[in-house]
Structures are given as structure tokens and as C-alpha cells.
Design a protein around this motif. Sequence first.
Motif, PDB file in Angstrom:
ATOM      1  N   ARG A   9       1.990   6.822   9.147  1.00 38.67           N
ATOM      2  CA  ARG A   9       0.596   6.786   8.685  1.00 38.67           C
ATOM      3  C   ARG A   9       0.483   6.187   7.284  1.00 38.67           C
ATOM      4  O   ARG A   9      -0.502   5.526   6.965  1.00 38.67           O
ATOM      5  CB  ARG A   9      -0.017   8.188   8.741  1.00 38.67           C
ATOM      6  CG  ARG A   9      -0.330   8.620  10.174  1.00 38.67           C
ATOM      7  CD  ARG A   9      -0.716  10.074  10.261  1.00 38.67           C
ATOM      8  NE  ARG A   9      -1.946  10.360   9.536  1.00 38.67           N
ATOM      9  CZ  ARG A   9      -3.155  10.153  10.021  1.00 38.67           C
ATOM     10  NH1 ARG A   9      -3.300   9.662  11.226  1.00 38.67           N
ATOM     11  NH2 ARG A   9      -4.224  10.443   9.316  1.00 38.67           N
ATOM     12  N   CYS A  27       0.747   2.461   7.694  1.00 36.86           N
ATOM     13  CA  CYS A  27      -0.481   1.878   8.256  1.00 36.86           C
ATOM     14  C   CYS A  27      -1.672   2.007   7.324  1.00 36.86           C
ATOM     15  O   CYS A  27      -2.769   1.589   7.676  1.00 36.86           O
ATOM     16  CB  CYS A  27      -0.810   2.544   9.587  1.00 36.86           C
ATOM     17  SG  CYS A  27       0.401   2.201  10.845  1.00 36.86           S
ATOM     18  N   GLY A  28      -1.477   2.618   6.182  1.00 38.96           N
ATOM     19  CA  GLY A  28      -2.575   2.739   5.229  1.00 38.96           C
ATOM     20  C   GLY A  28      -3.533   3.870   5.559  1.00 38.96           C
ATOM     21  O   GLY A  28      -4.658   3.895   5.081  1.00 38.96           O
ATOM     22  N   LEU A  29      -3.084   4.825   6.373  1.00 41.64           N
ATOM     23  CA  LEU A  29      -3.958   5.931   6.750  1.00 41.64           C
ATOM     24  C   LEU A  29      -3.735   7.162   5.890  1.00 41.64           C
ATOM     25  O   LEU A  29      -4.409   8.174   6.046  1.00 41.64           O
ATOM     26  CB  LEU A  29      -3.742   6.310   8.219  1.00 41.64           C
ATOM     27  CG  LEU A  29      -4.241   5.289   9.225  1.00 41.64           C
ATOM     28  CD1 LEU A  29      -3.807   5.659  10.616  1.00 41.64           C
ATOM     29  CD2 LEU A  29      -5.753   5.184   9.145  1.00 41.64           C
ATOM     30  N   LEU A  30      -2.771   7.045   5.004  1.00 45.09           N
ATOM     31  CA  LEU A  30      -2.407   8.197   4.199  1.00 45.09           C
ATOM     32  C   LEU A  30      -1.896   7.642   2.875  1.00 45.09           C
ATOM     33  O   LEU A  30      -1.267   6.586   2.849  1.00 45.09           O
ATOM     34  CB  LEU A  30      -1.293   8.965   4.918  1.00 45.09           C
ATOM     35  CG  LEU A  30      -1.085  10.424   4.652  1.00 45.09           C
ATOM     36  CD1 LEU A  30      -2.356  11.201   4.919  1.00 45.09           C
ATOM     37  CD2 LEU A  30       0.021  10.962   5.548  1.00 45.09           C
ATOM     38  N   ARG A  31      -2.222   8.337   1.804  1.00 47.94           N
ATOM     39  CA  ARG A  31      -1.757   7.859   0.515  1.00 47.94           C
ATOM     40  C   ARG A  31      -0.408   8.482   0.192  1.00 47.94           C
ATOM     41  O   ARG A  31      -0.224   9.695   0.357  1.00 47.94           O
ATOM     42  CB  ARG A  31      -2.768   8.225  -0.582  1.00 47.94           C
ATOM     43  CG  ARG A  31      -2.476   7.531  -1.890  1.00 47.94           C
ATOM     44  CD  ARG A  31      -3.522   7.868  -2.901  1.00 47.94           C
ATOM     45  NE  ARG A  31      -3.594   9.310  -3.106  1.00 47.94           N
ATOM     46  CZ  ARG A  31      -4.445   9.877  -3.959  1.00 47.94           C
ATOM     47  NH1 ARG A  31      -5.292   9.148  -4.621  1.00 47.94           N
ATOM     48  NH2 ARG A  31      -4.454  11.184  -4.107  1.00 47.94           N
ATOM     49  N   ALA A  38      -0.954  -1.143   0.126  1.00 48.77           N
ATOM     50  CA  ALA A  38      -1.068  -0.425   1.394  1.00 48.77           C
ATOM     51  C   ALA A  38      -2.543  -0.200   1.688  1.00 48.77           C
ATOM     52  O   ALA A  38      -3.304   0.168   0.807  1.00 48.77           O
ATOM     53  CB  ALA A  38      -0.333   0.910   1.309  1.00 48.77           C
ATOM     54  N   GLY A  39      -2.934  -0.443   2.907  1.00 49.58           N
ATOM     55  CA  GLY A  39      -4.322  -0.237   3.279  1.00 49.58           C
ATOM     56  C   GLY A  39      -5.212  -1.441   3.004  1.00 49.58           C
ATOM     57  O   GLY A  39      -6.385  -1.419   3.307  1.00 49.58           O
ATOM     58  N   ARG A  82      -6.618  -5.336   3.509  1.00 50.97           N
ATOM     59  CA  ARG A  82      -6.939  -6.073   4.721  1.00 50.97           C
ATOM     60  C   ARG A  82      -5.781  -6.974   5.154  1.00 50.97           C
ATOM     61  O   ARG A  82      -5.467  -7.062   6.339  1.00 50.97           O
ATOM     62  CB  ARG A  82      -8.196  -6.896   4.485  1.00 50.97           C
ATOM     63  CG  ARG A  82      -8.845  -7.341   5.745  1.00 50.97           C
ATOM     64  CD  ARG A  82     -10.223  -7.878   5.500  1.00 50.97           C
ATOM     65  NE  ARG A  82     -11.160  -6.829   5.140  1.00 50.97           N
ATOM     66  CZ  ARG A  82     -12.489  -6.957   5.229  1.00 50.97           C
ATOM     67  NH1 ARG A  82     -12.995  -8.083   5.650  1.00 50.97           N
ATOM     68  NH2 ARG A  82     -13.284  -5.973   4.897  1.00 50.97           N
ATOM     69  N   LYS A 105      -3.255  -4.903   6.879  1.00 47.65           N
ATOM     70  CA  LYS A 105      -3.699  -4.419   8.182  1.00 47.65           C
ATOM     71  C   LYS A 105      -3.585  -5.501   9.248  1.00 47.65           C
ATOM     72  O   LYS A 105      -3.365  -5.209  10.410  1.00 47.65           O
ATOM     73  CB  LYS A 105      -5.144  -3.925   8.083  1.00 47.65           C
ATOM     74  CG  LYS A 105      -5.257  -2.591   7.393  1.00 47.65           C
ATOM     75  CD  LYS A 105      -6.695  -2.198   7.166  1.00 47.65           C
ATOM     76  CE  LYS A 105      -6.764  -0.829   6.506  1.00 47.65           C
ATOM     77  NZ  LYS A 105      -8.132  -0.472   6.146  1.00 47.65           N
ATOM     78  N   ARG A 106      -3.764  -6.758   8.825  1.00 46.25           N
ATOM     79  CA  ARG A 106      -3.635  -7.858   9.770  1.00 46.25           C
ATOM     80  C   ARG A 106      -2.215  -7.994  10.309  1.00 46.25           C
ATOM     81  O   ARG A 106      -1.997  -8.553  11.371  1.00 46.25           O
ATOM     82  CB  ARG A 106      -4.041  -9.178   9.103  1.00 46.25           C
ATOM     83  CG  ARG A 106      -5.516  -9.346   9.023  1.00 46.25           C
ATOM     84  CD  ARG A 106      -5.909 -10.798   8.946  1.00 46.25           C
ATOM     85  NE  ARG A 106      -7.349 -10.920   8.918  1.00 46.25           N
ATOM     86  CZ  ARG A 106      -8.113 -10.912  10.005  1.00 46.25           C
ATOM     87  NH1 ARG A 106      -7.566 -10.832  11.193  1.00 46.25           N
ATOM     88  NH2 ARG A 106      -9.414 -11.001   9.905  1.00 46.25           N
TER      89      ARG A 106
END
Lengths: 308, 303
Positions: A45, A48-52, A67-68, A70, A73-74
Motif C-alpha cells: 500500500r 501504491c501511494g495508499l499509505l504514507r 509516492a502517490g 500521478r 501511479k501510471r
Amino acid sequence: MLYINNLTKNYGSFTAVNHLTLHIPEGDLFGFVGPNGAGKTTTIRIVCGLLRASAGSVIIGNTAAAAGSREMKRLIGYVPDFFGVYDNLKVREYMDLYGSMYGMYTRDIAKLTDDLLELVNLSDKKEVYVDTLSRGMKQRLCVARALLHNPKLLILDEPSSGLDPRARVEMKELLKNLHSMGKTIVISSHILSELSEMCNSIGIMNRGQLITAGRIEDILQQLSGGSRLCVRIASGMDNAVRLMKEQAGLVVESVRENEMIVSGSITDEQISALIGRLIQNQVILTGFYREEGNLETLFMQLTGGGAQ
Amino acid sequence: MRIKWNPIVKKDLRVAARSMRISWGLFAYEALLTMVFLIALAVIQADSRSIYGSGNVYNHLIYLFPVIAIAQVFIVTLIVPILTASAISGERERQTLDIMLTTCMSPFSIVLGKVSSAVVHILFFVTAGMPIMALAFVAGGLNWMNLFYFVLAIILLSVLAGSIGIFCSALCRRTITAVILSFAFYFVFGILTGVPVVIDGALRQWEGVGDSMLFLLFNPIVFFEEFFMQLMSEESIFGSVGYVFSKSDVGFLTYHLAKGKLWMLVSAACLTATAVLFMLAAAWKVNPIHSSAGRRPSGKRAK
Ligand SMILES: Nc1ncnc2c1ncn2[C@@H]1O[C@H](COP(=O)(O)OP(=O)(O)O)[C@@H](O)[C@H]1O
Ligand SMILES: [Mg+2]
């Protein structure tokens, strides 16, 4: 491809990931193994940038993007350990939704959807409602969704948990297929044997720490069992035992009717010379192999009390 | 050039169109509006027949419009929190928010998409109520331009209500808490913004109020009242305040704002800014990089 540097994540006073450093080269099919609660999902996570992260950094590809961001994410396709379903949405529309979230046009998505559904073997389900699919199908749809934006790195969190054996095999085939297409893939699992057959490298994690990581063969070498030789003989056992005992560094552990187990450290060159000598001395060999290290044993050994 | 919809709006409309909820919602809305219409009509008829009435029902039909309009605004502002309160928390529960956040959708465009789909839903309701509205309009002697302004005002109010709802949805784990919190914010904006004015007025022995009146720029009820007064009779209550009190009594800014439509327009700008702030706050809350706890969906997985 993926560089994780000194990654640490604290939940309050609890450290879920502890100074994790890991490098996954491009084109790898990497297995991320550890018992439940080891911190695999947390690591994924964060990537994937869903958690710091509490500390440390994650770098993907050559980008220095945060992290996080754009750009990052691509590069990532993420298949989580759950499947978020919308009622009343068809497979085609589900793909369209996420495609348009990557800024693609409906017409382009439609074309891509056909190809991807073909790849994951769901072509005939295009007009079916997502929530009526079986779990294995949902999981494959999720993979197709994660591939929409053609990511360089595909990350799957426990992709086969909750799948029946047949669905597992299908998932495994799909992932191998994707790997051969040149994608870098990271798969997490709490079952080692599941990964050892398809991954070319693995990392073993326990209680937030990376215990070991590397190519599967190298990790097998670390096993105590890795230096055991199993020799099968049709006739000439006495000669064979004598020759083995003469060989420096080898200890004959056990001798049975037509099989003997030898342990000790020995190089591949020494082995080929030894085989030559055995044959010269009229020993009929029917088998000669290093005893495969049992990954499960290694796993239990390495993760110690952590594994239930 | 092809126009790109916000994907969330497209998806929400599609999903809503297939569920029974929207049909029932529209049905209830229509039924309620018709009921208000009929009751208002009955009251007007009874009134016109009474000894105090002029006996001409058409003189009284002008009251039909305010009643229907206020009823509609009232219903809409009650519906919006219900539409938006589950927008983020629902995606979170379904665990689809995480997937959304790994796409190229920015948290703000997720929030914007959710508010937009609420506003589009409201427009469905408003359109469904349009025949009754139009009847009340014509009976009230208003023109089509006024109907257009009325729809604009409803959109502004539902954007504000939607932004508040989204913010609450991002803040609360449970949908019901989000609804309640939304109504708490309504209370703050609708009632509490009037408190400084009352205190200020009391301190001046009701000889006027100072710049504390500027708080009322953020009051949606006052905005709607001003809008309505402008629509009906082109007068402003705050304009009257400007005439009745002197510059020193109401404060410099209020005195100047109270001229004509200025108050209404500034208030509309203030409410829009408030809505944007709520959306930004919601986006900040949705962005996982800002929440250190890392809200893991609570859905338990079988192992
Ligand atoms: N939001 C959270 N708050 C507190 N602790 C958490 C949270 N999420 C995970 N943990 C804890 O962190 C540890 C690692 O969890 P996780 O990364 O999900 O493990 P894995 O995926 O390897 O099974 C677990 O002990 C879990 O209880
Ligand atoms: Mg996990």
C-alpha cells in the motif's frame, strides 16, 4: 525497477514494516512471502501511494516522482487483496470506468477491453454484471483492470487467497503469461509453495522485516539440505561407498539397498569428476542429484515463531 | 473535440439508473410536491372565499409560487446530504476508493465528481418538479428568465449542501454519522451565522448592527431570502436596512453591499467559496498521503 529504501511504517507504537530495503529488477516475477501480519500489505500500500510511510523511500523506474504522484501511479497496476464491486455495473462498464479514470477515451478503452478480456479469458463475460462473476473471474477482471493503462509494474496482493484450485491454476498461468510479455510483477502470498513454482525471485518477510531476498536458486542454496547428495545405484554399491569416502569433504550419511545419502560441501566440478570416477569403477548410476531444499522448511526455519 | 465526463458522474448515474432507489426517490418527491401544491391551492381557495378575501382566486394564486419554491428548496437541501453522505464512506466500505486512488484521478476530482453527480441527481428532481413549478410561476406572473434564475439558485444551494455532505462523508466512517454531521453544519451556517448579528444588535440597543452583519453573507437562508425578494419584487431586505439605518449604524461595508443586487451576488460568491473550501477539505481528507493512520478498510478477510 522497484527500489524500496529503509521503508518503515509505524501504527502508533507498533512497527508494521521495519527498515525494509529491497530492489526488484525489471522483468522479475517477484514473490513476496510472509505469514499473515508480516507487513506485506502495508508495504504494497505504501508503494501504491495508499499509505504514507513513516520513514524511507520508494522509487519506481527511473522517476524520482514522489509516492502517490500521478507519474508514479501510471507505472503501477495494483490488484488489491479485496475485490471492490459495484452493484449494477457490467464488466465492460467496469473497465470503462477505470479506463476513463486514467484519462482514456471510451472508444480506446473499448478496444483495449476486448484485448484484455481475451487475455484474462473473460471475453464471453463482457455484458455480464460484475457482481455475478465467480471469485476467480473477479480476480482476473481485477488484473485486466490493473493492466488498462499498460503499467510497467504489476502488483498483486494475495491474488489467489480464497480461490479454488482450478482458479488458482488459471491465475498462475495468467501471471506467467504476463511475465513472459515482459511485465515486472510482484505477488504477495502467505503460501510459499504457491510462489516458488512461478517466481524467479522471492523475498521473505516476517514481523515487518525482510529476512532474505534473492533468486529462488540462490535462496535454495542457503538451505542446509542444499548440500546433500542423493545417489541411486543399480549395482556396485561397495565400490561407490569406497569412492565416496575417499572424496575429501564428503560424509556418507546413510546407505540403503540401492541409494545412498552423502553430505558435505562439494563444487559442481568435483561432482562431475566424481561421477566420472564412479562410472570408471563399474558403478551403474541410475540417479545423482542434489537434494532439493524444501522451501517450506526454510520458510518455517527463517520465520521462526512468527508462522502459525 | 470529445468531451470527457468525470468518470464518477457517469458511473454514478449509470448505477443509479439501474437501482430502484432513484425511482422511489422521484416518486416520493413528486408526491410531496403535488401535495404541497394541492394544500396551497386549497388554502388559497378557502381564503378567497372568506369574508376577508376579494373573492377572486386569481389574485391569490401569486402565493402559489413562493410556497412551491420554498418547499422545493427545502426538500432538495434535505435530499442532498442523503445523496452525498454515503458518497465517500460508501466507496470506502466497498473498498473501491483505494482502487480509485491508485488511478490518475486526483482526490479533488473524485470529490468534484461526487458533488457533480449529486447536483445532476438534484437536477433530475428539479426537472421532474418543473411542470408544477412552471404552473406556479405563470400563476405568480413571473417570466421564464426568473425560472432559469431559480434553477441557478437551486444549483448553487445544492453544490453547497453537496460539498458539506462530501466533507462529512470523507470525515465519518459511518454514513448515518455523516448525515447527522451535515445537518449540524446546516445549523452552523443557517442559524449560528445570525448569532453575532443578534448580539451586536442587542449591544447597540437595536439601533443598528455593525459589520457583524457580514456573517450573514455566508448564510444560505439569508441568501435565498434575498434572492427570492429580488425575484419577486426586486427589493432587498438588506437594501432596506441600508436605507433605514445610517452608514455608521450598519457599518461601512454592509451599507454599500446593501444596495440593489450587490448583497445577493456577493453572498453567492461567498457561498461558492465556502463550497470550494469544503471540497478542498474533503479532498485533503481523502488523500491517503495525509492520513497517517492509513484507514484500512474494516472489512474482514477470511483467512
Ligand atoms: N490501520 C492499521 N492500524 C494498526 N495496525 C495495522 C493497520 N493495518 C495493519 N496493521 C497491522 O500491521 C501488521 C501488518 O499488516 P499487513 O501489512 O496487513 O500484513 P500482511 O499483509 O503481511 O498479512 C499487522 O500486525 C496488522 O495488524
Ligand atoms: Mg495482506
